[in-house]
Structures are given as C-alpha cells and as structure tokens.
Design a protein around this motif. Structure first.
Motif, mmCIF file in Angstrom:
data_model
loop_
_atom_site.group_PDB
_atom_site.id
_atom_site.type_symbol
_atom_site.label_atom_id
_atom_site.label_comp_id
_atom_site.label_asym_id
_atom_site.label_seq_id
_atom_site.Cartn_x
_atom_site.Cartn_y
_atom_site.Cartn_z
ATOM 1 N N ASP A 187 0.831 -1.212 0.000
ATOM 2 C CA ASP A 187 0.000 0.000 0.000
ATOM 3 C C ASP A 187 0.864 1.259 0.000
ATOM 4 O OD1 ASP A 187 -2.289 -1.559 0.027
ATOM 5 O OD2 ASP A 187 -2.676 -1.283 2.173
ATOM 6 N N SER A 188 1.938 1.242 0.783
ATOM 7 C CA SER A 188 2.832 2.392 0.853
ATOM 8 C C SER A 188 3.558 2.615 -0.472
ATOM 9 C CB SER A 188 3.855 2.209 1.983
ATOM 10 O OG SER A 188 3.188 2.117 3.224
ATOM 11 N N GLU B 198 2.464 1.747 -3.399
ATOM 12 C CA GLU B 198 1.441 2.244 -4.320
ATOM 13 C C GLU B 198 1.193 3.736 -4.104
ATOM 14 O OE1 GLU B 198 -3.283 1.578 -4.793
ATOM 15 O OE2 GLU B 198 -2.085 -0.257 -4.669
ATOM 16 N N ASP B 199 1.069 4.164 -2.842
ATOM 17 C CA ASP B 199 0.843 5.576 -2.537
ATOM 18 C C ASP B 199 1.986 6.452 -3.053
ATOM 19 O OD1 ASP B 199 -1.532 4.929 -1.247
ATOM 20 O OD2 ASP B 199 -0.683 5.107 0.774
ATOM 21 N N ILE B 200 3.209 6.033 -2.783
ATOM 22 C CA ILE B 200 4.381 6.821 -3.179
ATOM 23 C C ILE B 200 4.523 6.875 -4.692
ATOM 24 C CG2 ILE B 200 6.912 6.862 -3.107
ATOM 25 C CD1 ILE B 200 6.612 5.640 -0.223
ATOM 26 N N SER C 248 2.267 6.265 -7.042
ATOM 27 C CA SER C 248 1.139 6.891 -7.734
ATOM 28 C C SER C 248 1.272 8.412 -7.764
ATOM 29 C CB SER C 248 -0.189 6.482 -7.099
ATOM 30 O OG SER C 248 -0.312 7.024 -5.803
ATOM 31 N N LYS C 249 2.087 8.959 -6.880
ATOM 32 C CA LYS C 249 2.354 10.406 -6.866
ATOM 33 C C LYS C 249 3.573 10.764 -7.712
ATOM 34 C CE LYS C 249 0.295 10.840 -2.327
ATOM 35 N NZ LYS C 249 0.560 10.789 -0.894
ATOM 36 N N ASN D 227 6.655 9.606 -7.255
ATOM 37 C CA ASN D 227 7.884 9.611 -6.469
ATOM 38 C C ASN D 227 8.627 8.285 -6.592
ATOM 39 O OD1 ASN D 227 7.459 12.264 -5.418
ATOM 40 N ND2 ASN D 227 5.898 11.405 -4.092
#
Length: 100
Positions: A37-38, A40-42, A44-45, A47
């Motif tokens: 999840d982490s 994916e979050d990073i 998707s932005k 980074n």
C-alpha cells in the motif's frame, strides 16, 4: 538444459516471511500489505522508493504508439501510460549471481 523456475504465490511468500521474521502469518500479511500500500501511494504520486543495496522503484512514462493485433495483424493505437520500473541494487545483483 534450462532450470525450472518456481513461481511463488503471495501465500507461499508470506510463509517464508513468517519463518524468517518470527512473526505470525497474520502479522506478516499485515506488514506485507502495508508495504504494498505504501509503495502504491508513493509511486502513484510519481515519487521514487529506494532500498539501499536492494534496489529502487520508480515511475516511467511510455509514449503512445502504434501496435498490431497479433491475431488479425490489424493496426491499433496504444495509449500513453505510466509504468513501474525496478532497478536492482548491488547486494541483490550479487545475491542473484552467487554461485551455489
């Protein structure tokens, strides 16, 4: 003669994590899901995530292009898209190339 490559399922991978970490399988699953999840979050932005020695995950861009349907040979347009890239680090490269 080529070596048969085993593909590990998420469940099999979690069993290995459990054995190496001493965590329960449920705790291992929560940790692995939190990592995914982490990431994916990073990503998707736009980074990058780096694990020194292991490797780096980053986002690349693939331009729109023309391709073809392999069954019909008909030309098709392929939309531009973002792709996840992985660049292995030195420690991982050495581990994969270690002779046993």
């Amino acid at each position: 003669m080529s070596k048969q490559v085993k593909s590990y399922s998420k469940d099999e991978f979690l069993t290995l994590v459990k054995e190496k970490s001493g965590l329960t399988k449920a705790d291992s699953a929560r940790a692995l899901n939190a990592i995914f999840d982490s990431l994916e979050d990073i990503l998707s932005k736009g980074n990058k995530v780096s694990f020194v020695g292991y490797g780096s995950f980053s986002v690349g861009h693939r331009a729109a292009r023309e391709g073809h349907n392999p069954q019909t040979g008909q030309k098709i347009k392929i939309k531009a898209s973002n792709v996840v890239k992985f660049s292995p680090g030195k420690v991982l490269k050495e581990a994969v190339n270690k002779k046993k």
